[in-house]
Design an enzyme around this catalytic site. Structure first.
Site, mmCIF file in Angstrom:
data_model
loop_
_atom_site.group_PDB
_atom_site.id
_atom_site.type_symbol
_atom_site.label_atom_id
_atom_site.label_comp_id
_atom_site.label_asym_id
_atom_site.label_seq_id
_atom_site.Cartn_x
_atom_site.Cartn_y
_atom_site.Cartn_z
ATOM 1 N N LYS A 49 5.091 39.590 10.497
ATOM 2 C CA LYS A 49 5.540 40.536 9.466
ATOM 3 C C LYS A 49 6.729 39.967 8.698
ATOM 4 O O LYS A 49 6.777 40.038 7.470
ATOM 5 C CB LYS A 49 5.950 41.861 10.126
ATOM 6 C CG LYS A 49 6.656 42.822 9.179
ATOM 7 C CD LYS A 49 7.067 44.106 9.854
ATOM 8 C CE LYS A 49 8.423 44.085 10.495
ATOM 9 N NZ LYS A 49 9.565 44.139 9.570
ATOM 10 N N ASN A 50 7.686 39.383 9.435
ATOM 11 C CA ASN A 50 8.920 38.955 8.777
ATOM 12 C C ASN A 50 8.764 37.673 7.957
ATOM 13 O O ASN A 50 9.689 37.268 7.264
ATOM 14 C CB ASN A 50 10.041 38.780 9.808
ATOM 15 C CG ASN A 50 10.593 40.125 10.252
ATOM 16 O OD1 ASN A 50 10.206 41.174 9.738
ATOM 17 N ND2 ASN A 50 11.500 40.096 11.224
ATOM 18 N N CYS A 68 20.278 52.866 7.317
ATOM 19 C CA CYS A 68 19.049 52.910 8.095
ATOM 20 C C CYS A 68 19.411 53.082 9.553
ATOM 21 O O CYS A 68 20.566 53.068 9.920
ATOM 22 C CB CYS A 68 18.186 51.688 7.855
ATOM 23 S SG CYS A 68 18.518 50.318 8.919
ATOM 24 N N ARG A 86 23.823 47.805 7.536
ATOM 25 C CA ARG A 86 23.040 46.727 6.907
ATOM 26 C C ARG A 86 23.337 46.564 5.418
ATOM 27 O O ARG A 86 22.517 46.889 4.567
ATOM 28 C CB ARG A 86 21.542 46.944 7.137
ATOM 29 C CG ARG A 86 21.192 46.941 8.593
ATOM 30 C CD ARG A 86 19.718 47.080 8.833
ATOM 31 N NE ARG A 86 19.018 45.822 8.916
ATOM 32 C CZ ARG A 86 17.732 45.716 9.235
ATOM 33 N NH1 ARG A 86 17.013 46.756 9.465
ATOM 34 N NH2 ARG A 86 17.174 44.529 9.307
ATOM 35 N N ASP A 112 15.473 41.282 17.701
ATOM 36 C CA ASP A 112 14.219 42.037 17.606
ATOM 37 C C ASP A 112 13.462 42.109 18.940
ATOM 38 O O ASP A 112 12.417 42.754 19.017
ATOM 39 C CB ASP A 112 13.297 41.418 16.534
ATOM 40 C CG ASP A 112 13.777 41.755 15.124
ATOM 41 O OD1 ASP A 112 14.658 42.608 14.981
ATOM 42 O OD2 ASP A 112 13.242 41.156 14.170
ATOM 43 N N ARG A 133 4.523 50.204 11.422
ATOM 44 C CA ARG A 133 5.181 49.348 10.437
ATOM 45 C C ARG A 133 5.082 47.885 10.848
ATOM 46 O O ARG A 133 5.032 47.008 9.986
ATOM 47 C CB ARG A 133 6.676 49.717 10.327
ATOM 48 C CG ARG A 133 6.926 51.011 9.590
ATOM 49 C CD ARG A 133 8.416 51.162 9.359
ATOM 50 N NE ARG A 133 8.972 49.877 8.978
ATOM 51 C CZ ARG A 133 10.148 49.411 9.371
ATOM 52 N NH1 ARG A 133 10.925 50.117 10.140
ATOM 53 N NH2 ARG A 133 10.567 48.236 8.965
HETATM 54 C C1 UD1 Z 1 15.916 40.258 9.352
HETATM 55 C C2 UD1 Z 1 14.645 40.772 9.967
HETATM 56 C C3 UD1 Z 1 14.962 41.705 11.127
HETATM 57 C C4 UD1 Z 1 15.875 41.005 12.119
HETATM 58 C C5 UD1 Z 1 17.090 40.401 11.428
HETATM 59 C C6 UD1 Z 1 17.934 39.546 12.353
HETATM 60 C C7 UD1 Z 1 13.047 40.805 8.155
HETATM 61 C C8 UD1 Z 1 12.201 41.616 7.233
HETATM 62 N N1 UD1 Z 1 13.861 41.487 8.968
HETATM 63 O O1 UD1 Z 1 16.623 41.390 8.868
HETATM 64 O O2 UD1 Z 1 13.724 42.069 11.766
HETATM 65 O O3 UD1 Z 1 16.319 41.940 13.079
HETATM 66 O O4 UD1 Z 1 16.676 39.565 10.331
HETATM 67 O O5 UD1 Z 1 17.182 38.544 12.926
HETATM 68 O O6 UD1 Z 1 12.960 39.592 8.186
HETATM 69 N N2 UD1 Z 1 24.655 41.353 6.722
HETATM 70 C C9 UD1 Z 1 25.793 41.582 5.970
HETATM 71 N N3 UD1 Z 1 25.702 41.485 4.604
HETATM 72 C C10 UD1 Z 1 24.548 41.169 3.975
HETATM 73 C C11 UD1 Z 1 23.385 40.921 4.751
HETATM 74 C C12 UD1 Z 1 23.472 41.013 6.120
HETATM 75 O O7 UD1 Z 1 26.846 41.874 6.501
HETATM 76 O O8 UD1 Z 1 24.543 41.110 2.748
HETATM 77 C C13 UD1 Z 1 24.742 41.460 8.187
HETATM 78 C C14 UD1 Z 1 23.824 42.556 8.763
HETATM 79 O O9 UD1 Z 1 24.437 43.819 8.689
HETATM 80 C C15 UD1 Z 1 23.640 42.073 10.171
HETATM 81 C C16 UD1 Z 1 23.636 40.543 10.018
HETATM 82 O O10 UD1 Z 1 24.254 40.268 8.762
HETATM 83 O O11 UD1 Z 1 24.725 42.445 10.970
HETATM 84 C C17 UD1 Z 1 22.265 39.925 10.034
HETATM 85 O O12 UD1 Z 1 21.463 40.528 9.033
HETATM 86 P P1 UD1 Z 1 20.222 39.757 8.406
HETATM 87 O O13 UD1 Z 1 20.029 38.480 9.170
HETATM 88 O O14 UD1 Z 1 20.390 39.650 6.944
HETATM 89 O O15 UD1 Z 1 19.006 40.729 8.754
HETATM 90 P P2 UD1 Z 1 17.799 41.150 7.818
HETATM 91 O O16 UD1 Z 1 17.399 39.993 6.968
HETATM 92 O O17 UD1 Z 1 18.080 42.456 7.183
#
Ligand code: UD1
Length: 429
Positions: A22-23, A126, A131, A316, A408
């Protein structure tokens, strides 16, 4: 609303086909916006999130067709999507759609890179913490996009195109890295991403983009270098197998005991999780077909695990590991470092008889001899599947409510588990 009924106590034996990730699928579909030619994606899982993203892309004018089933195909073979973003009619992604799936915010990168503008709703809160998207916007402004926030929408503009630059992420972010790679692919000049996420899905998207004519090197390492090109073309790409689905079924087998081949699984994508399972007392053997996972006789040994970005133990799989540890012979400790508030499953596991104490980002789990079936509620994708794992080993019947969370991210979960002997069924309505 559908529910899932599970009667625990049966071992799992047989084989489970692992679907496309999915990711990886979601960013690959979004990457289709970077070209006016057709992107063909194979091995796409049949998931609610994929259907929703089809609608979101459709709103931008993207045309998606799905191949019909071919002779010899089984219900588990992934779909083939033909995605054509030749005619983008709208560069706005509205709140009603983006709020339903956070990853759809990422459309901001290809839209601003190719169309020079994008207006995308902020995703909102969420169930697993705040996030934010600050690092995604930082990446885009490092490439010269002007960013403005207006009434809940992010407006990104680059009327003369994006310019390559250096993006140094202060923390590892998968979303930030995807956005940076997509945007930089069409920027003028070269871009260096420092402290990039190394998740296999980043590498998979970069492989696809390179087939489309991008010049990306270093994906899968923490330093990615991208030479921007003026235009990307169509391509055909097969989605990498889902390492989280693989790890989830491996934990299920660890929980119930038994012997299962996870077909198509690639062990190198989740070495940290398999190392933990080996410590727990599970046999993990790579085979030609995928990975064989077995636990026969031995009990479940307790572990201490801290989640971290790839190649560490994935957040995850944290909820699933916690479900497994509820029946370990001793005390386990699991620390969650990626997302705040990602312990929504704890209260539901406790309803099944688990002994878990929470202290900030750390959970201490005292293994118990017996879990007992009860009605429980799915709260998010990974939390809900942890309840399924616990229920497979609980005495009596568990009814998991709100399974739309499961749909999902897990393709035909109840079919895959019941084919291996689990007493699990979906109850409609
Ligand atoms: C993706 C995955 C999710 C997984 C996560 C971590 C997808 C669709 N989802 O989520 O399943 O759990 O990676 O492996 O691929 N953060 C900030 N600012 C930002 C962006 C992120 O502070 O602008 C923080 C987040 O709050 C979190 C950390 O960075 O604490 C990691 O987030 P991120 O790796 O970006 O996760 P996702 O891409 O949302």
């Amino acid at each position: 609303m559908d529910r899932i009924r599970i009667t625990g106590g049966r071992k799992l034996n047989g084989s489970i086909p692992i679907s496309g990730a999915k990711n990886a699928t979601l960013p690959l579909m979004i990457a289709s916006l970077l070209t006016d030619q057709v992107l063909v994606l194979e091995n796409v899982p049949r998931l609610a999130d994929v259907n929703l993203l089809q609608r979101i892309l459709g709103n931008h004018g993207v045309d998606i067709t799905v191949n019909g089933k071919r002779v010899g195909e089984t219900q588990y073979d992934g779909q083939t999507l033909h995605i054509n973003a030749g005619n983008i009619i709208d560069t706005t992604a509205p709140y009603e759609l983006v709020s339903r799936m956070r990853a759809s915010f990422w459309v901001i990168a290809p839209l601003v890179a190719r169309m020079g503008q994008a207006r995308v709703s902020m995703p909102g809160g969420c169930a697993i913490g705040t996030r934010p998207v600050d690092l995604l916007l930082m990446a885009l402004s490092s490439l010269g996009a002007e960013i403005e926030i207006d009434r809940g929408y992010v407006i990104a503009r680059a009327p003369d195109g994006l310019k390559g630059g250096t993006i140094a992420f202060p923390k590892v972010t998968v979303s930030g890295t995807h956005v940076a790679v997509m945007a930089a692919s069409l920027a003028r000049g070269s871009t260096v991403i420092e402290n990039a996420a190394r998740e296999p899905e980043i590498g998979d998207v970069a492989d696809c983009l390179n087939k489309m004519g991008a010049k990306i090197s270093g994906a899968g390492t923490s330093r990615i270098v991208i030479e921007g090109v003026p235009k990307l073309t169509g391509a055909r790409h097969r989605v990498v197998p889902d390492r989280i689905e693989t790890g989830t079924y491996a934990m299920a087998v660890a929980m119930t005991g038994g012997d299962v081949v996870l077909e198509n699984a690639r062990p190198e994508l989740l070495q940290a999780a398999f190392d933990v399972l080996a410590h727990v007392g599970v046999e993990v053997t790579p085979t030609n077909a995928g990975v064989r996972v077995a636990r026969n006789g031995s009990g479940i040994a307790p572990v201490e695990v801290t989640t971290s970005p790839f190649p560490g133990f994935p957040t995850d799989l944290q909820a699933q590991l916690m479900a497994l540890m509820t029946r370990a012979k001793g005390t386990s400790r699991i620390t969650e470092t990626i997302f705040e508030n990602r312990f929504m499953h704890v209260q539901e596991l406790v309803r099944l008889g688990a002994h878990i104490a929470l202290d900030g980002e750390c959970a201490t789990i005292e293994g118990v001899e017996t879990l007992t079936g009860a009605p429980v509620m799915a709260t998010d994708l990974r939390a809900s599947v942890s309840l399924v794992i616990a229920a497979l080993a609980a005495e009596g019947e568990t009814m998991v409510h709100r399974v739309y969370h499961l749909d999902r991210g897990f393709e035909r979960l109840e079919d895959k588990l019941s084919a291996c002997g689990a007493a699990i069924e979906r109850v409609s309505g």
